[in-house]
Design a protein around this motif. Structure first.
Motif, PDB file in Angstrom:
ATOM      1  N   LEU A 228       0.723  -1.183  -0.035  1.00  0.00           N
ATOM      2  CA  LEU A 228       0.090  -0.048  -0.102  1.00  0.00           C
ATOM      3  C   LEU A 228       0.796   1.290  -0.066  1.00  0.00           C
ATOM      4  CD1 LEU A 228      -2.554   1.519   0.255  1.00  0.00           C
ATOM      5  CD2 LEU A 228      -2.454   1.202   2.918  1.00  0.00           C
ATOM      6  N   MET A 229       0.645   1.958  -0.941  1.00  0.00           N
ATOM      7  CA  MET A 229       1.537   3.284  -0.923  1.00  0.00           C
ATOM      8  C   MET A 229       0.834   4.494  -0.478  1.00  0.00           C
ATOM      9  SD  MET A 229       3.876   4.321  -4.029  1.00  0.00           S
ATOM     10  CE  MET A 229       5.228   3.302  -3.422  1.00  0.00           C
ATOM     11  N   LEU A 230       1.471   4.764   0.633  1.00  0.00           N
ATOM     12  CA  LEU A 230       0.784   5.992   1.273  1.00  0.00           C
ATOM     13  C   LEU A 230       1.654   7.145   1.147  1.00  0.00           C
ATOM     14  CD1 LEU A 230      -1.425   6.647   3.571  1.00  0.00           C
ATOM     15  CD2 LEU A 230       0.398   5.990   5.277  1.00  0.00           C
ATOM     16  N   THR A 231       0.913   8.297   0.287  1.00  0.00           N
ATOM     17  CA  THR A 231       1.730   9.247   0.050  1.00  0.00           C
ATOM     18  C   THR A 231       1.085  10.655  -0.163  1.00  0.00           C
ATOM     19  OG1 THR A 231       3.336   9.932  -1.968  1.00  0.00           O
ATOM     20  CG2 THR A 231       1.280   8.582  -2.386  1.00  0.00           C
ATOM     21  N   SER A 232       1.826  11.657  -0.186  1.00  0.00           N
ATOM     22  CA  SER A 232       1.107  12.943  -0.499  1.00  0.00           C
ATOM     23  C   SER A 232       1.816  13.393  -1.720  1.00  0.00           C
ATOM     24  CB  SER A 232       1.562  13.908   0.725  1.00  0.00           C
ATOM     25  OG  SER A 232       3.052  14.053   0.976  1.00  0.00           O
ATOM     26  N   VAL A 233       2.644  12.295  -2.507  1.00  0.00           N
ATOM     27  CA  VAL A 233       3.401  13.103  -3.735  1.00  0.00           C
ATOM     28  C   VAL A 233       2.272  13.767  -4.861  1.00  0.00           C
ATOM     29  CG1 VAL A 233       3.352  10.861  -5.056  1.00  0.00           C
ATOM     30  CG2 VAL A 233       5.055  12.468  -5.355  1.00  0.00           C
ATOM     31  N   ALA A 234       1.046  13.312  -5.020  1.00  0.00           N
ATOM     32  CA  ALA A 234       0.086  13.819  -5.829  1.00  0.00           C
ATOM     33  C   ALA A 234      -0.070  15.178  -5.461  1.00  0.00           C
ATOM     34  CB  ALA A 234      -0.949  13.017  -6.149  1.00  0.00           C
ATOM     35  N   SER A 235      -0.590  15.403  -4.152  1.00  0.00           N
ATOM     36  CA  SER A 235      -0.736  16.979  -3.773  1.00  0.00           C
ATOM     37  C   SER A 235       0.626  17.861  -3.881  1.00  0.00           C
ATOM     38  CB  SER A 235      -1.441  16.971  -2.559  1.00  0.00           C
ATOM     39  OG  SER A 235      -0.656  16.537  -1.406  1.00  0.00           O
ATOM     40  N   ALA A 236       1.765  17.297  -3.374  1.00  0.00           N
ATOM     41  CA  ALA A 236       2.900  17.907  -3.630  1.00  0.00           C
ATOM     42  C   ALA A 236       3.237  18.374  -4.942  1.00  0.00           C
ATOM     43  CB  ALA A 236       3.972  17.382  -2.844  1.00  0.00           C
ATOM     44  N   SER A 237       3.305  17.197  -5.825  1.00  0.00           N
ATOM     45  CA  SER A 237       3.580  17.710  -7.142  1.00  0.00           C
ATOM     46  C   SER A 237       2.711  18.194  -8.292  1.00  0.00           C
ATOM     47  CB  SER A 237       4.337  16.465  -7.606  1.00  0.00           C
ATOM     48  OG  SER A 237       3.589  15.556  -7.753  1.00  0.00           O
ATOM     49  N   GLY A 238       1.580  17.975  -7.829  1.00  0.00           N
ATOM     50  CA  GLY A 238       0.331  18.208  -8.879  1.00  0.00           C
ATOM     51  C   GLY A 238       0.313  17.094  -9.790  1.00  0.00           C
ATOM     52  N   LEU A 239       0.868  16.029  -9.940  1.00  0.00           N
ATOM     53  CA  LEU A 239       0.997  14.826 -10.942  1.00  0.00           C
ATOM     54  C   LEU A 239       0.230  13.750 -10.162  1.00  0.00           C
ATOM     55  CD1 LEU A 239       4.886  14.639 -11.603  1.00  0.00           C
ATOM     56  CD2 LEU A 239       3.163  15.810 -12.976  1.00  0.00           C
ATOM     57  N   ALA A 240      -0.546  13.144 -11.181  1.00  0.00           N
ATOM     58  CA  ALA A 240      -1.189  12.221 -10.987  1.00  0.00           C
ATOM     59  C   ALA A 240      -0.697  10.892 -11.520  1.00  0.00           C
ATOM     60  CB  ALA A 240      -2.918  12.421 -11.783  1.00  0.00           C
ATOM     61  N   PHE A 241      -0.672   9.971 -10.713  1.00  0.00           N
ATOM     62  CA  PHE A 241      -0.254   8.561 -11.147  1.00  0.00           C
ATOM     63  C   PHE A 241      -0.877   7.397 -10.559  1.00  0.00           C
ATOM     64  CE2 PHE A 241       1.596   9.853  -7.203  1.00  0.00           C
ATOM     65  CZ  PHE A 241       1.848   8.740  -6.365  1.00  0.00           C
ATOM     66  N   GLY A 242      -0.763   6.156 -11.182  1.00  0.00           N
ATOM     67  CA  GLY A 242      -1.449   5.155 -10.706  1.00  0.00           C
ATOM     68  C   GLY A 242      -0.575   3.910 -10.736  1.00  0.00           C
ATOM     69  N   ARG A 243      -1.125   2.780 -10.386  1.00  0.00           N
ATOM     70  CA  ARG A 243      -0.547   1.452 -10.343  1.00  0.00           C
ATOM     71  C   ARG A 243       0.062   1.049 -11.923  1.00  0.00           C
ATOM     72  NH1 ARG A 243      -0.788  -3.750 -11.031  1.00  0.00           N
ATOM     73  NH2 ARG A 243       0.060  -5.314  -9.575  1.00  0.00           N
ATOM     74  N   ASP A 244       1.233   0.718 -11.893  1.00  0.00           N
ATOM     75  CA  ASP A 244       1.953   0.195 -13.249  1.00  0.00           C
ATOM     76  C   ASP A 244       3.001  -0.949 -12.635  1.00  0.00           C
ATOM     77  OD1 ASP A 244       4.356   0.145 -14.756  1.00  0.00           O
ATOM     78  OD2 ASP A 244       3.088   1.662 -15.961  1.00  0.00           O
ATOM     79  N   ASP A 245       2.503  -2.135 -13.310  1.00  0.00           N
ATOM     80  CA  ASP A 245       3.238  -3.380 -12.880  1.00  0.00           C
ATOM     81  C   ASP A 245       4.911  -3.024 -13.155  1.00  0.00           C
ATOM     82  OD1 ASP A 245       1.259  -4.535 -12.279  1.00  0.00           O
ATOM     83  OD2 ASP A 245       1.150  -5.883 -14.176  1.00  0.00           O
ATOM     84  N   GLU A 246       5.230  -2.136 -13.852  1.00  0.00           N
ATOM     85  CA  GLU A 246       6.833  -1.971 -14.080  1.00  0.00           C
ATOM     86  C   GLU A 246       7.298  -0.884 -13.095  1.00  0.00           C
ATOM     87  OE1 GLU A 246       9.774  -1.215 -17.655  1.00  0.00           O
ATOM     88  OE2 GLU A 246       8.173  -2.346 -18.193  1.00  0.00           O
ATOM     89  N   MET A 247       6.832   0.252 -13.354  1.00  0.00           N
ATOM     90  CA  MET A 247       7.123   1.573 -12.584  1.00  0.00           C
ATOM     91  C   MET A 247       6.489   1.600 -11.305  1.00  0.00           C
ATOM     92  SD  MET A 247       9.396   3.014 -14.933  1.00  0.00           S
ATOM     93  CE  MET A 247       9.628   4.431 -14.137  1.00  0.00           C
ATOM     94  N   VAL A 248       5.351   1.324 -11.167  1.00  0.00           N
ATOM     95  CA  VAL A 248       4.847   1.583  -9.707  1.00  0.00           C
ATOM     96  C   VAL A 248       4.169   0.295  -9.335  1.00  0.00           C
ATOM     97  CG1 VAL A 248       3.373   3.046  -8.157  1.00  0.00           C
ATOM     98  CG2 VAL A 248       4.413   3.814 -10.351  1.00  0.00           C
ATOM     99  N   PRO A 249       4.993  -0.875  -8.860  1.00  0.00           N
ATOM    100  CA  PRO A 249       4.069  -2.060  -8.810  1.00  0.00           C
ATOM    101  C   PRO A 249       3.830  -2.214  -7.252  1.00  0.00           C
ATOM    102  CG  PRO A 249       6.695  -2.332  -8.682  1.00  0.00           C
ATOM    103  CD  PRO A 249       6.279  -0.909  -9.034  1.00  0.00           C
ATOM    104  N   VAL A 250       2.740  -1.581  -6.893  1.00  0.00           N
ATOM    105  CA  VAL A 250       2.175  -1.558  -5.659  1.00  0.00           C
ATOM    106  C   VAL A 250       0.561  -2.113  -5.886  1.00  0.00           C
ATOM    107  CG1 VAL A 250       3.484   0.075  -4.875  1.00  0.00           C
ATOM    108  CG2 VAL A 250       1.423   0.939  -5.685  1.00  0.00           C
ATOM    109  N   ASP A 251      -0.083  -2.409  -4.889  1.00  0.00           N
ATOM    110  CA  ASP A 251      -1.485  -2.964  -5.034  1.00  0.00           C
ATOM    111  C   ASP A 251      -2.482  -1.763  -4.780  1.00  0.00           C
ATOM    112  OD1 ASP A 251       0.493  -5.240  -3.354  1.00  0.00           O
ATOM    113  OD2 ASP A 251      -1.020  -5.923  -5.119  1.00  0.00           O
TER     114      ASP A 251
END
Length: 123
Positions: free
Chosen positions: A78-101
């Motif tokens: 489980l990725m617990l993060t404030s990176v989206a609000s800090a950076s303004g970037l949206a991201f999601g699960r990706d098996d290669e780059m962001v392999p989280v559930d």
């Protein structure tokens, strides 16, 4: 109940999350950076990992998740993060780059954290 490892450089997040998840009956351990988190995965053997994105390096959480998956670690992350609000970037699960559930934005309500952890453990 489950063994949960929290890897986050914010001691307040670690303390609060530990408190609420222990009340839910889980056994918790924590680390405050990627290096110590990798060691804790080996020693503690968590059933679930709660991982921050930005620690000593801005992508430590992504790098740690990628490293664990390359090593064959299949338990939920489980990725617990404030990176989206800090950076303004949206991201999601990706098996290669962001392999989280799953993702959870900070701050998180205690009941929501407990619910997400339970859902991931039931998978």
């Amino acid at each position: 109940m489950a063994k949960i490892l929290i890897v986050d450089d914010d001691p307040d997040i670690v303390e609060a999350s530990t408190l609420f998840l222990e009340r839910a009956g889980h056994t918790l351990s924590s680390a405050y950076n990627r290096r110590d988190g990798m060691k804790a995965v080996e020693v503690f053997g968590p059933d679930l990992l709660i991982l921050d994105v930005m620690m000593e390096q801005p992508d430590d959480g992504f790098a740690m998740a990628q490293e664990l998956r390359r090593q064959g670690w299949k338990r939920p992350i489980l990725m617990l993060t404030s990176v989206a609000s800090a950076s303004g970037l949206a991201f999601g699960r990706d098996d290669e780059m962001v392999p989280v559930d799953d993702f959870q934005a900070k701050p998180v309500e205690p009941a929501e954290l407990v619910r997400k952890v339970a859902a991931l453990l039931e998978r």
